[in-house]
Design an enzyme around this catalytic site. Structure first.
Site, PDB file in Angstrom:
ATOM      1  N   SER B  48       0.866  -1.354  -0.104  1.00 38.39           N
ATOM      2  CA  SER B  48      -0.335   0.122   0.324  1.00 38.39           C
ATOM      3  C   SER B  48       0.750   1.469   0.081  1.00 38.39           C
ATOM      4  CB  SER B  48      -0.832  -0.291   1.100  1.00 38.39           C
ATOM      5  OG  SER B  48      -0.440   0.114   2.155  1.00 38.39           O
ATOM      6  N   HIS B  49       2.104   0.888   0.516  1.00 39.01           N
ATOM      7  CA  HIS B  49       3.519   2.648   0.578  1.00 39.01           C
ATOM      8  C   HIS B  49       4.241   2.318  -0.910  1.00 39.01           C
ATOM      9  CE1 HIS B  49       1.715   2.913   4.546  1.00 39.01           C
ATOM     10  NE2 HIS B  49       1.670   4.016   4.067  1.00 39.01           N
ATOM     11  N   GLU B 189      -8.361   0.273   3.898  1.00 37.96           N
ATOM     12  CA  GLU B 189      -9.455  -0.604   4.519  1.00 37.96           C
ATOM     13  C   GLU B 189     -10.681  -0.720   4.658  1.00 37.96           C
ATOM     14  OE1 GLU B 189      -6.860  -2.690   7.841  1.00 37.96           O
ATOM     15  OE2 GLU B 189      -6.514  -0.125   7.771  1.00 37.96           O
TER      16      GLU B 189
END
Lengths: 334, 334
Positions: B48-49, B189
């Protein structure tokens, strides 16, 4: 169960606390420092850290675990780091000696740290950080204790209730300050809930067989959990590291191992940080912070951390103190 | 819904990221720094990064909100405080310039602080603190963002997801490191849970009418809550203060007010602290920490923070990357 209370002025509270400490071997300046901390807790309505703690302080004096005549020594390790050897004394006198140097260094260098060793901390943490913010600085501090809290996912106590406190300065006003255990609930609160047959929120702790339960009596026999699940658990871990090895002191489990179990405060370390918003930011941050607080307070249902205590503090009149407690303290070592 | 992935080596990931940044106006050293951060996230399995963020970086370059040729300037305010003007650039280059001085000062003085201003932070925080711990120091950092989280008790967003990261050095080994949002859950999320019709734990957030709900779609339209109730909420507040006024920058709500809404990272501040356990404690704390970790790891069900990423890192082979994402990034500005 009702309990009778009696009115005591803040001076009377101070004198009651101080006499019990002196009668059990504390010297003038140690008794003075501890009694001041206890009185300030009563003043702020923080009764669980007020006179209620005096029997514990006295136990530690009586067993000779704590030296009531300790003279804290401050070493200037670098211009911004101070190490305080509390010489087995209680924390309040170590603060009196150490905070002055910490604050001065933070004003000069923008940041400074105080590592307190061989110290018996038995009070709330807000007095230290408020003293720092009263001088226009940000304060942060933590202590560990003895194992009472299981890391998230586990069922074995490893962490203390591991509190941390933070304070942000508001020139001419009371600071924004919080002081909280990283345990979901204090051990004493669980015991009271168990006694009164109240249930507690799921996630507060585990039964002796390691199951989540809302039954306070089961948790009292089992183990507490950190607040906030896995995230709170890593904050409790951070506090173990900051209050232990960072300052040359013990983890909670090591503090327990060397304690004599007399019921008084265990020996351990404390980490205190002070920072200058003026030096870090390069500007005066007051009006920006006040604007933020206005916005914050405009949200229904929220409250400024520390405000309840600061509000209680305005009342300089007598406090209601449990009569049996007064009796107990009056009889200590007389 | 299944998604196809393609294998990319870490070098290919780096080159893909860097080309997209260069093609959209970043200069060599900025593109290099950002692409390194993105590649390290993919390496550690923190997708996600990773490349997922490149479209956001590019948006901010395209709208000229971020200067892709920014040259960070470091001012030595005191021997222990550094202020970094990132000149509207991305964070990774500001770190490259600032951390070196911070680390050096912490080795000399035991403690040092870095205030980063006019910076666009869009990555995880563990790279900064791990870099500090790789040099034997304790690292602590925080950033705020734009309002997405209501203070505990309220129903209006005021805080960003406000992450903090902490790292403890283990000489010759990977540090103990956590990096966590103080929001109960990431916005992304919630959106995925809403899309898939999954419920989320009570306490994650509020519906548009301000009610607690387990319905992710309702929370997506409403507001997130901090992790851990009131205690997590005051930590989020602390992060607002540390990442905003302490370092001469904005609160989350101010960051949003000045943003152009292009979807790229908003401008804000970052606070970074480095401390030397050796100087504070006066001793070598390694074996004490390793003994503690042995005890910690012996508890069933717990894991060392950061270990999952460090384990992924051992694998130097190719990574599985979403094929559509590779396609999207390849087409950016070409």
């Amino acid at each position: 169960m009702t309990s009778t209370t009696s009115e005591l002025s803040l001076d009377e509270i101070f004198n009651l606390a101080k006499a019990a400490l002196i009668n059990n071997g504390a010297n003038e300046e140690n008794a003075d420092a501890v009694a001041t901390t206890v009185t300030n807790a009563e003043r702020d309505g923080s009764v669980s850290h007020g006179l209620f703690r005096i029997p514990g302080y006295v136990k530690a004096l009586k067993s000779n675990k704590v030296d009531g005549s300790a003279k804290p020594e401050i070493e200037e390790v670098t211009p911004t780091i101070f190490r305080c050897d509390a010489h087995n004394g209680f924390a309040p006198l170590a603060h009196k000696y150490g905070l002055e140097k910490l604050i001065q260094a933070a004003h000069t260098f923008g940041i400074a740290g105080l590592a307190i060793q061989r110290c018996h901390h038995f009070a709330a943490l807000w007095p230290e950080v408020e003293a720092i913010s009263d001088e226009g600085l940000v304060g942060l501090t933590s202590v560990s204790y003895t194992p009472a809290v299981a890391p998230s996912g586990g069922t074995t106590a490893l962490y203390g209730t591991n509190p941390m406190a933070f304070s942000w300065p508001r020139p001419g006003k009371n600071p924004i300050v919080f002081d909280m255990a990283t345990a979901s609930m204090a051990k004493g609160e669980i015991q009271i809930a168990a006694r009164d047959g109240h249930s507690v929120p799921l996630g507060t702790g585990l039964s002796p067989s390691g199951e989540l339960t809302t039954d306070a009596a089961e948790i009292d026999k089992g183990v507490l959990l950190p607040f906030g699940g896995h995230k709170g658990s890593v904050i409790a871990l951070m506090i173990e590291l900051l209050s232990g090895p960072l300052v040359g002191e013990t983890f909670s489990y090591e503090s327990k191992e060397r304690d004599n179990g007399d019921g008084g405060p265990v020996q351990g370390g404390q980490f205190i940080l002070a920072m200058s918003p003026k030096i870090l930011s390069g500007k005066d941050t007051s009006s920006q912070t006040e604007d933020f607080l206005e916005k914050y307070k405009s949200i229904d249902g929220v409250r400024v951390p520390g405000a309840r205590r600061h509000n209680n503090r305005k009342d300089t009149g007598p406090r209601q103190v449990n009569t049996a407690l007064i009796e107990t303290i009056s009889n200590l070592g007389s």
